[in-house]
Design a protein around this motif. Structure first.
Motif: not given
Length: 183
Positions: A4-20
């Motif tokens: 599987r491809d790996k995606v790096l999610i970078v956001d200071d908001s825990d909620i936004n990272r969790s949503l994504l």
């Protein structure tokens, strides 16, 4: 089974990272960073494994623009596509992100279908680009190999005939020194 491809999610908001993460976890392996410094560290450690970066702009310590600048400096931006994710809708922010090498820009609030499609399409586009680059490289190497064979054959065929060497040179892209037996 394909990795599987790996995606790096970078956001200071825990909620936004969790949503994504909730939107993408079914289809991708995920890595998360809470700021730009963490993102740069993860990129340097897992460069060859990361297929795409989802990057927020406004973050503490190191913002998304600084991450893009760092990726440009290290050359990562040429191989890892970046989709900016931000509540910022100003054309100044969007244009600056594109100028620094971002492939896409997604504004908040996130639409799940849009996020999934843009992530999938961007990864697929970069994979196809990489495939085409490799194919062109292979073709150029094959052409170079064939040219060396042709030069070798011409040298053997025209070893003692300056007239034939001259004719071969006129009808091809070779110089006298390339087909000359004395070389």
């Amino acid at each position: 089974m394909k990795a599987r491809d790996k995606v790096l999610i970078v956001d200071d908001s825990d909620i936004n990272r969790s949503l994504l993460a909730d939107m993408l976890a079914q289809d991708y392996d995920l890595v998360e960073a809470a700021n730009g410094l963490e993102a740069v560290a993860l990129l340097s450690q897992q460069y060859s494994e990361i297929s795409l970066v989802l990057l927020d702009i406004v973050m503490p310590m190191m913002d998304g623009f600084e991450v893009l600048a760092s990726m440009n400096k290290s050359g990562y931006i040429d191989h890892i596509p970046v989709i900016m994710i931000s509540a910022e809708t100003s054309s100044v922010y969007i244009d600056h992100a594109y100028d620094l090498g971002a492939a896409e820009y997604i504004s908040r609030p996130f639409d799940e279908k849009t996020v999934k499609r843009r992530v999938k399409n961007t990864i697929m586009l970069y994979a196809k680009q990489k495939y085409l680059e490799n194919m062109v490289t292979e073709q150029l190497l094959e052409k170079e190999k064939n040219m060396k064979i042709i030069i070798f054959v011409c040298r053997r065929m025209f070893a003692n005939s300056p007239i034939l060497i001259s004719q071969c040179r006129k009808r091809s892209c070779f110089t006298h020194s390339e087909i000359s037996v004395n070389n």
